[in-house]
Design a protein around this motif. Structure first.
Motif, PDB file in Angstrom:
ATOM      1  N   VAL A  92       0.748  -1.130   0.148  1.00 12.69           N
ATOM      2  CA  VAL A  92      -0.030  -0.053  -0.027  1.00 12.69           C
ATOM      3  C   VAL A  92       0.932   1.236   0.015  1.00 12.69           C
ATOM      4  O   VAL A  92       0.416   2.260   0.247  1.00 12.69           O
ATOM      5  CB  VAL A  92      -0.983   0.051   1.375  1.00 12.69           C
ATOM      6  N   HIS A  93       1.977   1.124  -0.262  1.00 11.32           N
ATOM      7  CA  HIS A  93       2.975   2.261  -0.092  1.00 11.32           C
ATOM      8  C   HIS A  93       2.283   3.352  -1.370  1.00 11.32           C
ATOM      9  O   HIS A  93       2.001   2.948  -2.611  1.00 11.32           O
ATOM     10  CB  HIS A  93       4.417   2.081  -0.846  1.00 11.32           C
ATOM     11  N   GLY A  94       2.269   4.712  -0.827  1.00 11.88           N
ATOM     12  CA  GLY A  94       1.849   5.591  -1.742  1.00 11.88           C
ATOM     13  C   GLY A  94       0.442   5.786  -2.069  1.00 11.88           C
ATOM     14  O   GLY A  94      -0.058   6.486  -2.782  1.00 11.88           O
ATOM     15  N   VAL A  95      -0.596   4.782  -1.543  1.00 15.17           N
ATOM     16  CA  VAL A  95      -1.905   4.844  -1.993  1.00 15.17           C
ATOM     17  C   VAL A  95      -2.680   5.817  -1.414  1.00 15.17           C
ATOM     18  O   VAL A  95      -2.539   6.224  -0.296  1.00 15.17           O
ATOM     19  CB  VAL A  95      -2.530   3.369  -1.288  1.00 15.17           C
ATOM     20  N   SER A  96      -3.538   6.653  -2.180  1.00 16.76           N
ATOM     21  CA  SER A  96      -4.084   7.759  -1.919  1.00 16.76           C
ATOM     22  C   SER A  96      -5.315   7.720  -1.136  1.00 16.76           C
ATOM     23  O   SER A  96      -5.864   6.548  -1.022  1.00 16.76           O
ATOM     24  CB  SER A  96      -4.278   8.623  -3.230  1.00 16.76           C
ATOM     25  N   ALA A  97      -5.761   8.743  -0.428  1.00 18.14           N
ATOM     26  CA  ALA A  97      -6.884   8.920   0.127  1.00 18.14           C
ATOM     27  C   ALA A  97      -8.201   8.514  -0.625  1.00 18.14           C
ATOM     28  O   ALA A  97      -9.163   7.887  -0.113  1.00 18.14           O
ATOM     29  CB  ALA A  97      -7.090   9.921   1.235  1.00 18.14           C
ATOM     30  N   ASP A  98      -7.982   9.028  -1.692  1.00 15.19           N
ATOM     31  CA  ASP A  98      -9.117   8.850  -2.920  1.00 15.19           C
ATOM     32  C   ASP A  98      -9.463   7.265  -3.172  1.00 15.19           C
ATOM     33  O   ASP A  98     -10.557   6.723  -3.401  1.00 15.19           O
ATOM     34  CB  ASP A  98      -9.095   9.399  -4.043  1.00 15.19           C
ATOM     35  N   ILE A  99      -8.227   6.552  -3.412  1.00 13.26           N
ATOM     36  CA  ILE A  99      -8.168   5.161  -3.746  1.00 13.26           C
ATOM     37  C   ILE A  99      -8.856   4.317  -2.457  1.00 13.26           C
ATOM     38  O   ILE A  99      -9.774   3.559  -2.745  1.00 13.26           O
ATOM     39  CB  ILE A  99      -6.705   4.687  -4.008  1.00 13.26           C
ATOM     40  N   LEU A 100      -8.501   4.748  -1.305  1.00 13.26           N
ATOM     41  CA  LEU A 100      -8.921   4.027  -0.079  1.00 13.26           C
ATOM     42  C   LEU A 100     -10.430   4.177  -0.106  1.00 13.26           C
ATOM     43  O   LEU A 100     -11.154   3.395   0.379  1.00 13.26           O
ATOM     44  CB  LEU A 100      -8.091   4.632   1.047  1.00 13.26           C
ATOM     45  N   ASP A 101     -10.702   5.502  -0.215  1.00  9.54           N
ATOM     46  CA  ASP A 101     -12.473   5.648  -0.200  1.00  9.54           C
ATOM     47  C   ASP A 101     -12.958   4.929  -1.231  1.00  9.54           C
ATOM     48  O   ASP A 101     -13.994   4.212  -0.852  1.00  9.54           O
ATOM     49  CB  ASP A 101     -12.598   7.177  -0.378  1.00  9.54           C
ATOM     50  N   SER A 102     -12.532   4.821  -2.501  1.00 13.19           N
ATOM     51  CA  SER A 102     -13.007   3.856  -3.418  1.00 13.19           C
ATOM     52  C   SER A 102     -13.163   2.412  -2.993  1.00 13.19           C
ATOM     53  O   SER A 102     -14.162   1.745  -3.229  1.00 13.19           O
ATOM     54  CB  SER A 102     -12.376   4.194  -4.777  1.00 13.19           C
ATOM     55  N   LEU A 103     -12.009   2.066  -2.721  1.00  9.72           N
ATOM     56  CA  LEU A 103     -11.982   0.681  -2.133  1.00  9.72           C
ATOM     57  C   LEU A 103     -13.073   0.455  -0.901  1.00  9.72           C
ATOM     58  O   LEU A 103     -13.778  -0.645  -1.147  1.00  9.72           O
ATOM     59  CB  LEU A 103     -10.514   0.346  -1.585  1.00  9.72           C
ATOM     60  N   ALA A 104     -12.989   1.208   0.004  1.00  3.15           N
ATOM     61  CA  ALA A 104     -14.089   1.254   1.122  1.00  3.15           C
ATOM     62  C   ALA A 104     -15.590   1.311   0.744  1.00  3.15           C
ATOM     63  O   ALA A 104     -16.351   0.171   1.093  1.00  3.15           O
ATOM     64  CB  ALA A 104     -13.830   2.229   2.107  1.00  3.15           C
ATOM     65  N   ALA A 105     -15.858   2.162  -0.282  1.00  2.00           N
ATOM     66  CA  ALA A 105     -17.206   2.073  -0.666  1.00  2.00           C
ATOM     67  C   ALA A 105     -17.370   0.809  -1.631  1.00  2.00           C
ATOM     68  O   ALA A 105     -18.524   0.196  -1.516  1.00  2.00           O
ATOM     69  CB  ALA A 105     -17.415   3.038  -1.843  1.00  2.00           C
ATOM     70  N   ALA A 106     -16.363   0.233  -2.300  1.00  2.00           N
ATOM     71  CA  ALA A 106     -16.427  -0.927  -3.144  1.00  2.00           C
ATOM     72  C   ALA A 106     -16.983  -2.249  -2.307  1.00  2.00           C
ATOM     73  O   ALA A 106     -17.547  -2.968  -2.443  1.00  2.00           O
ATOM     74  CB  ALA A 106     -15.394  -1.415  -4.022  1.00  2.00           C
TER      75      ALA A 106
END
Length: 292
Positions: free
Chosen positions: A71-85
């Motif tokens: 998860v190095h460098g993963v953005s907050a937007d990607i985490l939000d998208s993953l959480a929603a998915a």
């Protein structure tokens, strides 16, 4: 085991992330997420990696990398998208963020704040002033650090263990009296494990917490199985059903109030539920507390 002491081994953190994401993916079906079921034999329970990637609008290769704990460098937007998915709730989202933070953090000294063991005198005064509520202060390891008179009467068996400070998770999983005391033992067991897993991600180098989790997993198959499920929980408010050894059944409303001035400490209060059928039992508990 997902609690670990000293410097955080990178492989252990990655394993925690992998197990958490895999368990959340396994808990969903295409129908629940609005995806068409294309049929055919599914080799995995729940969603495929490709389906999570589609829902999160990222490539399968990138999702696979994340699920492997890279998860190095993963953005907050990607985490939000993953959480929603993955349809993560508030607690699960915070837990995933904590895991990612631990994976990306530099090596650090052992965390201690969640296992705070000191209660200011003014907090004890607050507890003592709550004469109509059972109230105690606990830390994030579920150690009970201070009580008022009514809480001592309510939790007499849990507190009378010979250990200082008494620990509620030990009582739940290692004391046979707990299954009688908590009428919804399954619920309180779920909450206890979920709370400890949240704390393990928040303070991943806490040696005391790691020791507690290892002890419980070693001596309780129930705890070990629930720990491996990677469920997370906040104990905030609700109704707790007790069977007190002296006064019988009690249905009490609880509230867990975090103390901003003392990170890691929480005041937990129990009051008589408005619709509870056990007012007489609560009165007897109050009377017994006054005699102690």
């Amino acid at each position: 085991m997902a609690a670990y002491a000293g410097e955080v081994p990178a492989d252990t953190v990655r394993e925690d992330i992998r197990n958490f994401l895999t368990s959340r993916r396994a808990s969903l079906t295409p129908e629940e997420t609005g995806l068409p079921d294309i049929g055919g034999r599914r080799r995995v329970s729940g969603l495929r990696r490709s389906e999570v990637a589609q829902l999160a609008a990222i490539s399968v290769e990138y999702y696979t990398r994340l699920e492997r704990g890279n998860v190095h460098g993963v953005s907050a937007d990607i985490l939000d998208s993953l959480a929603a998915a993955l349809r993560l709730d508030e607690v699960e989202r915070a837990h995933l963020t904590a895991l990612v933070r631990a994976a990306n953090a530099p090596r650090r000294a052992t965390d201690r704040d969640g296992g705070a063991s000191h209660v200011r005198p003014s907090l004890q005064q607050v507890l003592d002033a709550m004469t109509g509520a059972a109230a105690f202060v606990r830390n994030a390891h579920l150690d009970v650090l201070a009580t008022n008179r009514l809480a001592r009467a309510l939790y007499r068996e849990a507190l009378d263990t010979g250990e200082q400070p008494p620990n509620l998770a030990r009582f739940v999983f290692r004391d046979p009296r707990a299954r009688r005391f908590y009428r919804d033992w399954e619920g309180i067991a779920h909450d206890a494990v979920g709370s400890l897993r949240v704390e393990a991600a928040r303070t991943p180098t806490n040696a005391d917490l790691a020791d507690l989790i290892d002890e419980l997993a070693t001596h309780s198959a129930e705890f070990a199985g629930r720990w491996d499920a990677h469920d997370v929980e906040y104990y905030r408010s609700g109704r707790q059903l007790f069977h007190h050894p002296d006064v019988g059944d009690l249905d009490l409303d609880y509230d867990a109030l975090e103390i901003p001035a003392d990170p890691g400490l929480t005041i937990v209060t129990y009051t008589l539920a408005l619709s509870a059928p056990h007012a007489a039992a609560f009165t007897r508990l109050q009377e017994s507390a006054e005699l102690r």
